[in-house]
Design a protein around this motif. Structure first.
Motif, PDB file in Angstrom:
ATOM      1  N   LEU A 256       0.777  -1.203   0.026  1.00 28.23           N
ATOM      2  CA  LEU A 256      -0.041   0.138   0.058  1.00 28.23           C
ATOM      3  C   LEU A 256       0.964   1.329  -0.089  1.00 28.23           C
ATOM      4  CD1 LEU A 256      -3.017  -0.912   2.561  1.00 28.23           C
ATOM      5  CD2 LEU A 256      -3.244  -0.509   0.259  1.00 28.23           C
ATOM      6  N   GLN A 257       1.883   1.273   0.750  1.00 32.16           N
ATOM      7  CA  GLN A 257       2.646   2.584   0.822  1.00 32.16           C
ATOM      8  C   GLN A 257       3.529   2.496  -0.566  1.00 32.16           C
ATOM      9  OE1 GLN A 257       5.153   1.239   4.202  1.00 32.16           O
ATOM     10  NE2 GLN A 257       4.324   2.492   5.548  1.00 32.16           N
ATOM     11  N   GLN A 258       3.858   1.586  -1.243  1.00 40.33           N
ATOM     12  CA  GLN A 258       4.601   1.676  -2.477  1.00 40.33           C
ATOM     13  C   GLN A 258       3.470   2.193  -3.472  1.00 40.33           C
ATOM     14  OE1 GLN A 258       5.558  -2.452  -2.883  1.00 40.33           O
ATOM     15  NE2 GLN A 258       7.728  -2.039  -2.313  1.00 40.33           N
ATOM     16  N   LEU A 259       2.234   1.680  -3.328  1.00 39.28           N
ATOM     17  CA  LEU A 259       1.226   2.219  -4.427  1.00 39.28           C
ATOM     18  C   LEU A 259       0.983   3.683  -4.078  1.00 39.28           C
ATOM     19  CD1 LEU A 259      -1.453  -0.743  -4.303  1.00 39.28           C
ATOM     20  CD2 LEU A 259       0.159   0.014  -6.374  1.00 39.28           C
ATOM     21  N   LEU A 260       0.922   4.126  -2.890  1.00 40.49           N
ATOM     22  CA  LEU A 260       0.526   5.398  -2.591  1.00 40.49           C
ATOM     23  C   LEU A 260       1.691   6.380  -3.009  1.00 40.49           C
ATOM     24  CD1 LEU A 260      -1.338   5.195   0.733  1.00 40.49           C
ATOM     25  CD2 LEU A 260      -2.149   5.875  -1.284  1.00 40.49           C
ATOM     26  N   ALA A 261       2.941   5.871  -2.810  1.00 40.43           N
ATOM     27  CA  ALA A 261       4.308   6.774  -3.328  1.00 40.43           C
ATOM     28  C   ALA A 261       4.120   6.846  -4.812  1.00 40.43           C
ATOM     29  CB  ALA A 261       5.493   5.941  -2.760  1.00 40.43           C
ATOM     30  N   GLU A 262       3.855   5.474  -5.446  1.00 39.99           N
ATOM     31  CA  GLU A 262       3.936   5.806  -6.992  1.00 39.99           C
ATOM     32  C   GLU A 262       2.970   6.801  -7.452  1.00 39.99           C
ATOM     33  OE1 GLU A 262       3.144   1.856  -8.093  1.00 39.99           O
ATOM     34  OE2 GLU A 262       5.322   1.074  -7.434  1.00 39.99           O
TER      35      GLU A 262
ATOM     36  N   GLY B 271       3.837  10.267  -6.990  1.00 38.75           N
ATOM     37  CA  GLY B 271       5.092  10.746  -7.539  1.00 38.75           C
ATOM     38  C   GLY B 271       6.156  10.442  -6.694  1.00 38.75           C
ATOM     39  N   GLY B 272       6.014  10.116  -5.583  1.00 38.38           N
ATOM     40  CA  GLY B 272       7.256   9.934  -4.674  1.00 38.38           C
ATOM     41  C   GLY B 272       7.964   8.783  -4.349  1.00 38.38           C
ATOM     42  N   ALA B 273       7.714   7.688  -5.560  1.00 37.79           N
ATOM     43  CA  ALA B 273       8.398   6.564  -5.231  1.00 37.79           C
ATOM     44  C   ALA B 273       9.919   6.815  -5.505  1.00 37.79           C
ATOM     45  CB  ALA B 273       7.931   5.624  -6.625  1.00 37.79           C
ATOM     46  N   GLU B 274      10.551   6.171  -4.509  1.00 34.61           N
ATOM     47  CA  GLU B 274      12.044   6.050  -4.610  1.00 34.61           C
ATOM     48  C   GLU B 274      12.642   5.067  -5.494  1.00 34.61           C
ATOM     49  OE1 GLU B 274      14.094   6.303  -0.895  1.00 34.61           O
ATOM     50  OE2 GLU B 274      12.481   7.616  -0.157  1.00 34.61           O
TER      51      GLU B 274
END
Length: 133
Positions: free
Chosen positions: A116-122, A125-128
């Motif tokens: 979920l954190q990865q999906l929200l970051a993507e 636009g904040g995915a590292e």
């Protein structure tokens, strides 16, 4: 089928069979439903297929005297449309309220929480970028 796709459980069951098989006759759909513990008459299945066709969800081609049905709508589109309706109806369009309800109601294991954190970051636009080299 338009923008909003709302289907009954039975209609979804029929579509799942068509999604799985690509195409099928009414008798093949009926046989698949019987395997899934649905005690429906073949005429009921034919009627439901006809209704799905009138909604624009499926179409058929004729082979001899049989209709061969196939889906015109994809599973992702149906899921998106139905979930959008649920979100609007029960949560006033508030996606965060829907997600909160799902998380609280089902519990979230650590792997799900990370995803979920990865999906929200993507989405934000904040995915590292991770460099394994």
């Amino acid at each position: 089928m338009g923008e909003e796709v709302q289907l009954s459980d039975l209609q979804l069951g029929l579509l799942r069979i068509l999604w799985d098989r690509g195409e099928a006759t009414a008798l093949e759909v009926h046989s698949a439903l019987v395997e899934r513990d649905r005690g429906l008459a073949p005429t009921t299945v034919s009627t439901m297929l006809s209704r799905l066709e009138k909604k624009g969800a499926i179409t058929h081609r004729t082979e001899g005297r049989q209709f061969i049905y196939r889906a015109l709508v994809g599973e992702v589109d149906v899921r998106r449309s139905m979930l959008s309706r649920v979100t609007d109806y029960f949560f006033g369009g508030d996606v965060s309220a829907l997600v909160s309800h799902l998380v609280e109601g089902r519990g979230v294991d650590p792997d799900d929480a990370l995803r979920l954190q990865q999906l929200l970051a993507e989405r934000s636009g904040g995915a590292e970028e991770h460099d394994d080299a």
